[in-house]
Design an enzyme around this catalytic site. Sequence first.
Site, PDB file in Angstrom:
ATOM      1  N   ARG A  13      35.575  39.205   5.977  1.00 39.64           N
ATOM      2  CA  ARG A  13      34.532  40.019   5.362  1.00 39.64           C
ATOM      3  C   ARG A  13      34.067  39.325   4.075  1.00 39.64           C
ATOM      4  O   ARG A  13      34.794  38.528   3.487  1.00 39.64           O
ATOM      5  CB  ARG A  13      35.060  41.404   5.012  1.00 39.64           C
ATOM      6  CG  ARG A  13      35.543  42.230   6.204  1.00 39.64           C
ATOM      7  CD  ARG A  13      36.075  43.580   5.726  1.00 39.64           C
ATOM      8  NE  ARG A  13      36.479  44.445   6.832  1.00 39.64           N
ATOM      9  CZ  ARG A  13      37.727  44.538   7.292  1.00 39.64           C
ATOM     10  NH1 ARG A  13      38.692  43.803   6.746  1.00 39.64           N
ATOM     11  NH2 ARG A  13      38.016  45.348   8.300  1.00 39.64           N
TER      12      ARG A  13
ATOM     13  N   LYS B  47      40.608  45.863   3.951  1.00 40.66           N
ATOM     14  CA  LYS B  47      40.309  47.250   3.606  1.00 40.66           C
ATOM     15  C   LYS B  47      41.590  48.049   3.452  1.00 40.66           C
ATOM     16  O   LYS B  47      42.571  47.828   4.158  1.00 40.66           O
ATOM     17  CB  LYS B  47      39.435  47.879   4.696  1.00 40.66           C
ATOM     18  CG  LYS B  47      37.984  47.424   4.660  1.00 40.66           C
ATOM     19  CD  LYS B  47      37.158  48.215   5.648  1.00 40.66           C
ATOM     20  CE  LYS B  47      35.681  47.866   5.542  1.00 40.66           C
ATOM     21  NZ  LYS B  47      34.860  48.647   6.496  1.00 40.66           N
TER      22      LYS B  47
ATOM     23  N   HIS C 116      28.110  39.015   7.271  1.00 35.24           N
ATOM     24  CA  HIS C 116      28.740  39.761   8.349  1.00 35.24           C
ATOM     25  C   HIS C 116      28.306  39.253   9.722  1.00 35.24           C
ATOM     26  O   HIS C 116      29.013  39.457  10.716  1.00 35.24           O
ATOM     27  CB  HIS C 116      28.414  41.254   8.219  1.00 35.24           C
ATOM     28  CG  HIS C 116      29.573  42.136   8.548  1.00 35.24           C
ATOM     29  ND1 HIS C 116      30.746  42.169   7.805  1.00 35.24           N
ATOM     30  CD2 HIS C 116      29.777  43.015   9.569  1.00 35.24           C
ATOM     31  CE1 HIS C 116      31.588  43.022   8.341  1.00 35.24           C
ATOM     32  NE2 HIS C 116      31.033  43.546   9.413  1.00 35.24           N
TER      33      HIS C 116
ATOM     34  N   ARG D  77      30.893  36.928  10.807  1.00 34.39           N
ATOM     35  CA  ARG D  77      32.085  37.666  11.248  1.00 34.39           C
ATOM     36  C   ARG D  77      31.879  38.176  12.673  1.00 34.39           C
ATOM     37  O   ARG D  77      32.769  38.064  13.520  1.00 34.39           O
ATOM     38  CB  ARG D  77      32.349  38.817  10.279  1.00 34.39           C
ATOM     39  CG  ARG D  77      33.556  39.704  10.630  1.00 34.39           C
ATOM     40  CD  ARG D  77      33.851  40.630   9.466  1.00 34.39           C
ATOM     41  NE  ARG D  77      34.626  41.789   9.813  1.00 34.39           N
ATOM     42  CZ  ARG D  77      35.960  41.846   9.845  1.00 34.39           C
ATOM     43  NH1 ARG D  77      36.663  40.749   9.567  1.00 34.39           N
ATOM     44  NH2 ARG D  77      36.594  42.954  10.149  1.00 34.39           N
TER      45      ARG D  77
ATOM     46  N   HIS E 110      40.980  45.223  11.995  1.00 40.49           N
ATOM     47  CA  HIS E 110      40.508  46.559  12.350  1.00 40.49           C
ATOM     48  C   HIS E 110      41.696  47.494  12.523  1.00 40.49           C
ATOM     49  O   HIS E 110      42.641  47.180  13.259  1.00 40.49           O
ATOM     50  CB  HIS E 110      39.712  46.533  13.658  1.00 40.49           C
ATOM     51  CG  HIS E 110      38.356  45.930  13.518  1.00 40.49           C
ATOM     52  ND1 HIS E 110      37.630  45.454  14.599  1.00 40.49           N
ATOM     53  CD2 HIS E 110      37.565  45.737  12.427  1.00 40.49           C
ATOM     54  CE1 HIS E 110      36.468  44.991  14.163  1.00 40.49           C
ATOM     55  NE2 HIS E 110      36.406  45.150  12.864  1.00 40.49           N
TER      56      HIS E 110
ATOM     57  N   TYR F 102      32.666  44.469  20.755  1.00 33.06           N
ATOM     58  CA  TYR F 102      32.489  43.070  21.144  1.00 33.06           C
ATOM     59  C   TYR F 102      32.688  42.863  22.636  1.00 33.06           C
ATOM     60  O   TYR F 102      32.259  41.844  23.174  1.00 33.06           O
ATOM     61  CB  TYR F 102      33.436  42.175  20.333  1.00 33.06           C
ATOM     62  CG  TYR F 102      33.123  42.243  18.864  1.00 33.06           C
ATOM     63  CD1 TYR F 102      31.955  41.673  18.356  1.00 33.06           C
ATOM     64  CD2 TYR F 102      33.962  42.909  17.988  1.00 33.06           C
ATOM     65  CE1 TYR F 102      31.645  41.763  17.014  1.00 33.06           C
ATOM     66  CE2 TYR F 102      33.655  43.000  16.638  1.00 33.06           C
ATOM     67  CZ  TYR F 102      32.496  42.430  16.160  1.00 33.06           C
ATOM     68  OH  TYR F 102      32.181  42.529  14.829  1.00 33.06           O
TER      69      TYR F 102
END
Length: 295
Positions: free
Chosen positions: A147, A171, A237, A240, A263, A272
């Site tokens: 990110r 995150k 992004h 990414r 994630h 994806y």
Amino acid sequence: MTPAGQVDAWLGRLAGERHASPHTVAGYRRDLAKLLRYMDTERLLSFESLDANRMRTFIAAEHRAGLAPKSLQRLLSSCRSLFRQLHREGLMTHDPLLGVRGPKVRRKLPQVLDVDEAGALVESDSGGKLAVRDRAMLELFYSSGLRLSELVGLHWLDLNLDEGEVRVLGKGGKTRLVPVGRHAVAALRALGAEQGMPPESPVFRGRGGAAINPRTIQLRMNTLALQQGLPKHIHPHLLRHTFASHMLESSGDLRAVQELLGHADIATTQIYTHLDFQYLAKVYDAAHPRARRKP
């Protein structure tokens, strides 16, 4: 404590204890400010006064005011997170959102670069004193799927170039170890040779030696894309997304891609698989005699 005070206390806990990013906290604050304005209008003095009917009225009003379905879903999510915390603290006895649902959101597939486009971008030579830094940034984005905030926050001590690894703070303050490809390793070594590699120093520096501004990276990427004549809007992004799509096309291992991206929920990664199917469908249309459409 007033509802506004409870919101401030919760947001402070998010930033302090849960290490939520300033961007995340700001998003929650904007959403919950809408709820507080609605409560003021209705003269509701506490969150306990809210119920499902009032929340439906609130969401419907925001929808009529022009808030998009995706934004409405995020608004509901922000409210739900706050109510859950207040319930844990014994400050709410019920869930005002029980049975309340927002409008369905059509999930938009992220745009990606194909292999040739990605190669052209990361290998572009911007020239001048920023060329080495730009190459290292682009190679690392595409190599490891970071990110923007993760790349900005990197320090040299987070990199193990001998082993081809980078330790990333993602995150929620979660740390993960991600491989770094050989081209990115070479670009990072070149950057380190140029500017030095003090362990506590940011890998990508702006003025005065501080970490580079995220906006600077966005602007540089857009400039390089224009120089390469790429027709798509290029942003961090996008690389990414491209990393994830290319990894899934090659490996088919959704769980591994989830771990690499950091994630928390594999459902986030599953988008994806749709990109991968689109790619396979194009191959099928081009190759199968019965699939070809007549001009």
